[in-house]
Design a protein around this motif. Structure first.
Motif, PDB file in Angstrom:
ATOM      1  N   TRP A 128       0.830  -1.029  -0.032  1.00 32.53           N
ATOM      2  CA  TRP A 128       0.134   0.102   0.120  1.00 32.53           C
ATOM      3  C   TRP A 128       0.880   1.268   0.013  1.00 32.53           C
ATOM      4  CZ3 TRP A 128      -4.763  -1.120  -1.542  1.00 32.53           C
ATOM      5  CH2 TRP A 128      -5.180  -2.392  -1.325  1.00 32.53           C
ATOM      6  N   PHE A 129       1.838   1.326  -1.094  1.00 30.71           N
ATOM      7  CA  PHE A 129       2.653   2.270  -1.263  1.00 30.71           C
ATOM      8  C   PHE A 129       2.003   3.704  -1.224  1.00 30.71           C
ATOM      9  CE2 PHE A 129       2.336   0.090  -5.142  1.00 30.71           C
ATOM     10  CZ  PHE A 129       1.952   1.471  -6.071  1.00 30.71           C
ATOM     11  N   ALA A 130       2.281   4.729  -0.749  1.00 30.92           N
ATOM     12  CA  ALA A 130       1.737   6.138  -1.012  1.00 30.92           C
ATOM     13  C   ALA A 130       1.301   6.562  -2.217  1.00 30.92           C
ATOM     14  CB  ALA A 130       2.356   7.218  -0.268  1.00 30.92           C
ATOM     15  N   ALA A 131       2.062   6.358  -3.513  1.00 27.25           N
ATOM     16  CA  ALA A 131       1.739   6.866  -4.642  1.00 27.25           C
ATOM     17  C   ALA A 131       0.405   6.157  -5.148  1.00 27.25           C
ATOM     18  CB  ALA A 131       2.669   6.827  -5.583  1.00 27.25           C
ATOM     19  N   ARG A 132       0.333   4.717  -4.473  1.00 27.28           N
ATOM     20  CA  ARG A 132      -0.766   4.230  -5.067  1.00 27.28           C
ATOM     21  C   ARG A 132      -2.200   5.012  -5.090  1.00 27.28           C
ATOM     22  NH1 ARG A 132      -2.070  -2.374  -3.312  1.00 27.28           N
ATOM     23  NH2 ARG A 132      -3.943  -2.577  -4.870  1.00 27.28           N
ATOM     24  N   LEU A 133      -2.155   5.931  -3.960  1.00 31.85           N
ATOM     25  CA  LEU A 133      -3.347   6.762  -4.006  1.00 31.85           C
ATOM     26  C   LEU A 133      -3.778   7.561  -5.115  1.00 31.85           C
ATOM     27  CD1 LEU A 133      -5.740   8.406  -2.085  1.00 31.85           C
ATOM     28  CD2 LEU A 133      -3.825   9.669  -1.506  1.00 31.85           C
ATOM     29  N   ARG A 134      -2.560   8.144  -5.708  1.00 27.87           N
ATOM     30  CA  ARG A 134      -2.601   8.838  -6.845  1.00 27.87           C
ATOM     31  C   ARG A 134      -3.020   8.136  -8.057  1.00 27.87           C
ATOM     32  NH1 ARG A 134       1.580  10.070 -10.426  1.00 27.87           N
ATOM     33  NH2 ARG A 134       3.256   9.840  -8.858  1.00 27.87           N
ATOM     34  N   ARG A 146     -13.689  -0.793  -6.506  1.00 22.91           N
ATOM     35  CA  ARG A 146     -12.548  -1.339  -5.831  1.00 22.91           C
ATOM     36  C   ARG A 146     -11.414  -0.353  -6.011  1.00 22.91           C
ATOM     37  NH1 ARG A 146      -8.182  -3.692  -8.910  1.00 22.91           N
ATOM     38  NH2 ARG A 146      -8.752  -3.299 -10.969  1.00 22.91           N
ATOM     39  N   LEU A 147     -11.211   0.563  -6.889  1.00 29.65           N
ATOM     40  CA  LEU A 147     -10.297   1.673  -7.051  1.00 29.65           C
ATOM     41  C   LEU A 147     -10.380   2.537  -5.694  1.00 29.65           C
ATOM     42  CD1 LEU A 147     -10.276   2.101 -10.799  1.00 29.65           C
ATOM     43  CD2 LEU A 147      -8.291   1.266  -9.601  1.00 29.65           C
ATOM     44  N   HIS A 148     -11.798   3.026  -5.745  1.00 30.11           N
ATOM     45  CA  HIS A 148     -11.864   3.746  -4.580  1.00 30.11           C
ATOM     46  C   HIS A 148     -11.636   3.372  -3.099  1.00 30.11           C
ATOM     47  CE1 HIS A 148     -15.145   5.865  -1.875  1.00 30.11           C
ATOM     48  NE2 HIS A 148     -14.109   6.864  -2.070  1.00 30.11           N
ATOM     49  N   ALA A 149     -11.823   1.962  -3.050  1.00 33.40           N
ATOM     50  CA  ALA A 149     -11.452   1.340  -1.761  1.00 33.40           C
ATOM     51  C   ALA A 149      -9.781   1.401  -1.530  1.00 33.40           C
ATOM     52  CB  ALA A 149     -11.974  -0.080  -1.643  1.00 33.40           C
ATOM     53  N   ASP A 150      -9.341   1.007  -2.706  1.00 35.43           N
ATOM     54  CA  ASP A 150      -7.779   0.950  -2.797  1.00 35.43           C
ATOM     55  C   ASP A 150      -7.389   2.269  -2.196  1.00 35.43           C
ATOM     56  OD1 ASP A 150      -7.905  -1.820  -3.609  1.00 35.43           O
ATOM     57  OD2 ASP A 150      -6.792  -1.196  -5.475  1.00 35.43           O
ATOM     58  N   GLY A 151      -7.672   3.327  -2.672  1.00 30.90           N
ATOM     59  CA  GLY A 151      -7.209   4.477  -2.246  1.00 30.90           C
ATOM     60  C   GLY A 151      -7.307   4.794  -0.911  1.00 30.90           C
ATOM     61  N   ARG A 152      -8.455   4.514  -0.287  1.00 27.42           N
ATOM     62  CA  ARG A 152      -8.870   4.602   1.083  1.00 27.42           C
ATOM     63  C   ARG A 152      -7.910   3.700   1.893  1.00 27.42           C
ATOM     64  NH1 ARG A 152     -15.188   5.533   2.433  1.00 27.42           N
ATOM     65  NH2 ARG A 152     -15.257   7.635   1.777  1.00 27.42           N
ATOM     66  N   ARG A 153      -7.650   2.426   1.345  1.00 23.06           N
ATOM     67  CA  ARG A 153      -6.947   1.672   2.186  1.00 23.06           C
ATOM     68  C   ARG A 153      -5.213   2.062   2.279  1.00 23.06           C
ATOM     69  NH1 ARG A 153      -6.375  -4.309   2.543  1.00 23.06           N
ATOM     70  NH2 ARG A 153      -4.662  -4.514   3.958  1.00 23.06           N
ATOM     71  N   VAL A 154      -4.991   2.786   1.355  1.00 26.02           N
ATOM     72  CA  VAL A 154      -3.491   3.368   1.360  1.00 26.02           C
ATOM     73  C   VAL A 154      -3.638   4.453   2.195  1.00 26.02           C
ATOM     74  CG1 VAL A 154      -2.036   4.874   0.230  1.00 26.02           C
ATOM     75  CG2 VAL A 154      -2.843   3.143  -1.175  1.00 26.02           C
TER      76      VAL A 154
END
Length: 426
Positions: free
Chosen positions: A197-203, A233-241
């Motif tokens: 869950w690296f920080a840039a995964r949010l971007r 899924r993408l929204h959840a990924d960003g929130r997980r980061v």
């Protein structure tokens, strides 16, 4: 001992994020001066890089570019332009010049033609160069990004830059499936080197949701329903980061904060554009106002322009024509100055900019007409289309009349049938 003190001072300045930015700047400036006095070339380059990165993190891109330039020049002066921190100063100067809207200078900085660059360094420069090329809508952007792939297994930053460029290309092409595939590949590649869950995964997640939202108006209902699961899924990924970072004690700077706000705004834009559990216009407007404020604070001009364009579209939908016009005037000015074809094409698609070229032969649909035709083929009324595209019902009616004339159709049903026969809609 003076060399050791310089390194320690640089390290502590980078660790102490709670100090006022001016104090960190002063500490790193002193470290540079001390390194120079001690003849500690490596420590000096490291301190220059740390100061440039600090200024970048607090949104002072112009000042950061100057510091990076001095660091890169010092590396050249020492005869070690590709050494640690000498090269990083050059690379990051290209990054911040792009953020500051100095795209020609960025491309010059990132061009290593004729230089004996180590392969990984050359890949990093090319990957960031691809980001600028993609923003300009240059056809070779995707190829330039992909050519760096041989080095992704040893340099995650090259992969991050390259996939960022690829996502920009897919957004310009309104290709949501290609964007999702690029996001998934980016995560697979980068997590081999960095934490999951690296920080840039949010971007990356936020940008990919944005591609889906931009393409939604042209997609048939079944495609929008299929992609809704991906958007979720993408929204959840960003929130997980964000959650993982908080649990690890990581404090996001201005950039991370801006992308966190934009994640929510893009997901709401998707829900609105897809007309799947759409938010209220008030929720949508508030989310994009907060995103605009966050990117204005950060000072990343290209992303601020894109955010303002999307906010202007929402403001036009709620009847704030004057507010929308003010934002669009600024975006248009910047986009022309940067030769940002991708941004200008988005303005055309949203009906916010005149097409930069002739419409073509009589009967050829404009991008806006093609978008409206797809919605007509789904059985949407003029009122429903206007609500989704943030334009008046009267404007939709004018577009529909032109579409019927170009297709030679007597009505909406016949226009939909012709469009399907010609492959104009899915």
């Amino acid at each position: 001992m003076p060399r050791l003190v310089t390194d320690v001072r640089t390290t502590f300045a980078g660790l102490d994020r709670d100090r006022p930015p001016a104090e960190v700047t002063a500490t790193l400036t002193a470290a540079i001066e001390q390194a120079q006095s001690a003849g500690a070339d490596g420590a000096e380059l490291r301190a220059r890089y740390a100061l440039g990165r600090h200024l970048q993190d607090v949104g002072e891109f112009a000042a950061s570019a100057e510091v990076y330039a001095a660091g890169a020049a010092r590396g050249v002066e020492l005869g070690t332009p590709w050494a640690p921190y000498a090269f990083e100063n050059r690379l990051m100067r290209g990054v911040v010049l792009f953020a500051a809207g100095e795209w020609d200078q960025a491309l010059d900085e990132l061009d290593a033609t004729g230089e004996q660059a180590p392969p990984v360094s050359a890949a990093l420069l090319d990957a960031q160069r691809a980001v600028v090329l993609a923003a300009r809508g240059e056809p070779e952007a995707l190829d330039v990004a992909r050519r760096t792939g041989a080095h992704w297994d040893v340099e995650g930053l090259a992969a991050l830059f390259a996939f960022g460029a690829e996502l920009a290309v897919h957004e310009h092409r309104l290709d949501p499936d290609a964007a999702i595939a690029a996001y998934d590949e980016a995560v697979s590649v980068i997590t081999r080197l960095w934490r999951p869950w690296f920080a840039a995964r949010l971007r990356l997640a936020t940008t990919t949701v944005g591609v889906l939202a931009s393409a939604a108006g042209r997609l048939p209902a079944e495609e929008r329903h299929r992609l809704d699961a991906e958007a979720t899924r993408l929204h959840a990924d960003g929130r997980r980061v964000l959650d993982e970072s908080r649990e690890a004690g990581v404090v996001f700077g201005l950039e991370g904060q801006a992308w966190a706000v934009r994640l929510e705004a893009e997901h709401l834009r998707w829900r609105w554009a897809a007309q799947l559990d759409p938010p209220t216009l008030e929720e949508l407007t508030d989310a994009w106002r907060r995103a605009e404020e966050a990117f204005a604070t950060l000072g990343h001009l290209p992303e601020l322009a894109r955010t303002r364009l999307r906010l202007a579209t929402v403001l036009r939908g709620v009847g704030d024509a004057a507010g929308a016009r003010t934002l669009l005037d600024g975006v248009r000015r910047d986009a022309h100055a940067w030769r940002a074809v991708a941004l200008l094409d988005e303005m055309v698609a949203l009906g916010s900019e005149a097409a930069p070229r002739a419409e073509g032969p009589a009967g050829e649909l404009t991008p806006r007409e093609a978008e409206i035709l797809a919605l007509v083929a789904e059985g949407r009324t003029n009122g429903e289309i206007g609500k989704q595209l943030f334009i008046s019902t009267k404007t939709v009616s004018v577009h529909v009349s032109r579409i019927l004339a170009k297709l030679g159709a007597s009505g909406r049903t016949e226009a939909a049938a012709i469009a399907r026969r010609r492959g104009l809609v899915g």
